[in-house]
Design a protein around this motif. Sequence first.
Motif, PDB file in Angstrom:
ATOM      1  N   UNK A 180       0.857  -1.185   0.000  1.00 32.99           N
ATOM      2  CA  UNK A 180       0.000   0.000   0.000  1.00 32.99           C
ATOM      3  C   UNK A 180       0.891   1.232   0.000  1.00 32.99           C
ATOM      4  N   UNK A 181       0.871   1.985  -1.096  1.00 39.21           N
ATOM      5  CA  UNK A 181       1.754   3.157  -1.214  1.00 39.21           C
ATOM      6  C   UNK A 181       1.218   4.301  -0.367  1.00 39.21           C
ATOM      7  N   UNK A 182       2.124   5.212  -0.010  1.00 42.80           N
ATOM      8  CA  UNK A 182       1.816   6.300   0.907  1.00 42.80           C
ATOM      9  C   UNK A 182       1.805   7.642   0.197  1.00 42.80           C
ATOM     10  N   UNK A 188       9.412   5.152  -7.502  1.00 42.40           N
ATOM     11  CA  UNK A 188      10.722   4.508  -7.480  1.00 42.40           C
ATOM     12  C   UNK A 188      11.246   4.322  -6.060  1.00 42.40           C
ATOM     13  N   UNK A 189      10.557   4.886  -5.087  1.00 42.35           N
ATOM     14  CA  UNK A 189      10.816   4.561  -3.687  1.00 42.35           C
ATOM     15  C   UNK A 189       9.931   3.394  -3.249  1.00 42.35           C
ATOM     16  N   UNK A 193      10.717  -0.977  -1.799  1.00 43.60           N
ATOM     17  CA  UNK A 193      10.141  -1.252  -0.479  1.00 43.60           C
ATOM     18  C   UNK A 193       9.116  -2.375  -0.570  1.00 43.60           C
ATOM     19  N   UNK A 194       8.249  -2.309  -1.576  1.00 39.89           N
ATOM     20  CA  UNK A 194       7.213  -3.318  -1.729  1.00 39.89           C
ATOM     21  C   UNK A 194       7.812  -4.684  -2.048  1.00 39.89           C
ATOM     22  N   UNK A 195       8.788  -4.723  -2.947  1.00 40.54           N
ATOM     23  CA  UNK A 195       9.394  -6.000  -3.325  1.00 40.54           C
ATOM     24  C   UNK A 195      10.052  -6.665  -2.122  1.00 40.54           C
ATOM     25  N   UNK A 264       1.111  -1.183 -10.601  1.00 37.75           N
ATOM     26  CA  UNK A 264      -0.327  -1.325 -10.355  1.00 37.75           C
ATOM     27  C   UNK A 264      -0.618  -1.278  -8.860  1.00 37.75           C
ATOM     28  N   UNK A 265       0.203  -1.982  -8.061  1.00 37.81           N
ATOM     29  CA  UNK A 265       0.047  -1.905  -6.608  1.00 37.81           C
ATOM     30  C   UNK A 265       0.123  -0.459  -6.126  1.00 37.81           C
ATOM     31  N   UNK A 266       1.043   0.289  -6.700  1.00 41.05           N
ATOM     32  CA  UNK A 266       1.275   1.678  -6.287  1.00 41.05           C
ATOM     33  C   UNK A 266       0.027   2.534  -6.458  1.00 41.05           C
ATOM     34  N   UNK A 267      -0.665   2.350  -7.585  1.00 40.06           N
ATOM     35  CA  UNK A 267      -1.805   3.226  -7.862  1.00 40.06           C
ATOM     36  C   UNK A 267      -3.087   2.757  -7.173  1.00 40.06           C
ATOM     37  N   UNK A 268      -3.138   1.495  -6.759  1.00 38.77           N
ATOM     38  CA  UNK A 268      -4.398   0.945  -6.271  1.00 38.77           C
ATOM     39  C   UNK A 268      -4.818   1.457  -4.895  1.00 38.77           C
ATOM     40  N   UNK A 269      -3.856   1.824  -4.062  1.00 40.52           N
ATOM     41  CA  UNK A 269      -4.209   2.238  -2.687  1.00 40.52           C
ATOM     42  C   UNK A 269      -3.482   3.510  -2.265  1.00 40.52           C
TER      43      UNK A 269
END
Length: 398
Positions: A180-182, A188-189, A193-195, A264-269
């Motif tokens: 869940x991105x902030x 690119x940060x 972190x997610x991986x 896609x994960x970045x934009x979803x939340x």
Amino acid sequence: MTTAPATPVYRDPRRYLWLLSLGAPLCAVFTSTLVSLTQIKAFWWIGVLVFFVIIPLVDWASGVDGINPPDWAYRQLSNDKFYRWCTFLFLPLNFIAFVIAAYLWGDGALSIVDKVGLAMTIGLFSGLGINAAHELGHRSDRLERWLAKLALTQSAYGHFVVEHNRGHHARVATPEDPASSRLGERLYEFIPRSIIFSLASGWCLEATRLRRRGHRVISWRNEILQAWTMTVALFGAVTALFGIGILPYLFLQAAVAIFILETVNYIEHYGLRRATRDDGRYEAIRPEHSWNSDQRVSNLLMFQLQRHSDHHAHPGRRYQTLRTLDEAPKLPAGYASMMLLAMSPLWMHVMGPRLVKFYDGDVTRANISPRRRTKILTRFGTPASADLGEGVRSAQAG
């Protein structure tokens, strides 16, 4: 005697349009044929053209979908195996394209630029293959879960099935969720972190499951090791067949697929956050905790992944039953367009104000990047009614 009324039958107006989802792997399968027929080498890069030019333009031209299946048709749609075969057929087409590409990477006839373009194309469409894995991995059916692992073999991202279902869906829209991105966090940060933390989380979740059942972590029962073994077997087989020179392109296509997934994960939340209850636990997951998009063509190509709010609120729903919900926050465009935006500096300028508006001007309700919390509060202001204590707790949790 009165005859009981017949059970109504729902006629899905998009039923056969779902076959458009197979267009992506078919493009990859026939890339070499297209180059051979036209003698235009730029078509080795057709994945970039389709993904970032054609799909956004067609999305814009076709507009919003807006078709929600009626509640009474839920069971009928869920049990209709036609929709499952759409996801099943994606997999062999994807692998055929992969094997053809491996043969061409091992052939000295292509230039390095052509091989890189082909790797980009295969990787982009493999990213869509991860979307098929996402749909299959949510099912309790044993075959579908194995097919989900198979779909992730090409991208070497087998831990996704474990972490996504047991980790992400439990912690979504919280500072504890690596996927869940902030608010204020750049793409690119977010991706490294997610991986890193998604892999660590997935491994811990699987290790906990196995120990609870009295099994060893390093064993054939480990679902992550099963998926990684399949990747090693696939990469090893095609390298043995077509030569060690294809290894850079194997890794490149996998990296591109992972990049697409994490974007896609970045934009979803982005920036969305579940509130904390009085007992310190997070509130239940609702449609408000995922960004939604309902562009017609992207829905068909991506098995309605864009109806992400309904997916997280009701993860048991199959893609054909997902709805677009009024209470969900709305993205300004389809996923392909939003991925392009996420790769540019314009993302912050578009999505920051949109997120704050969704929270009625109270930015402290968002999931804010701890590194940029002060800057964000200065930019958007802190309403007098805001719960500043909650904001501090959020920063500490992050």
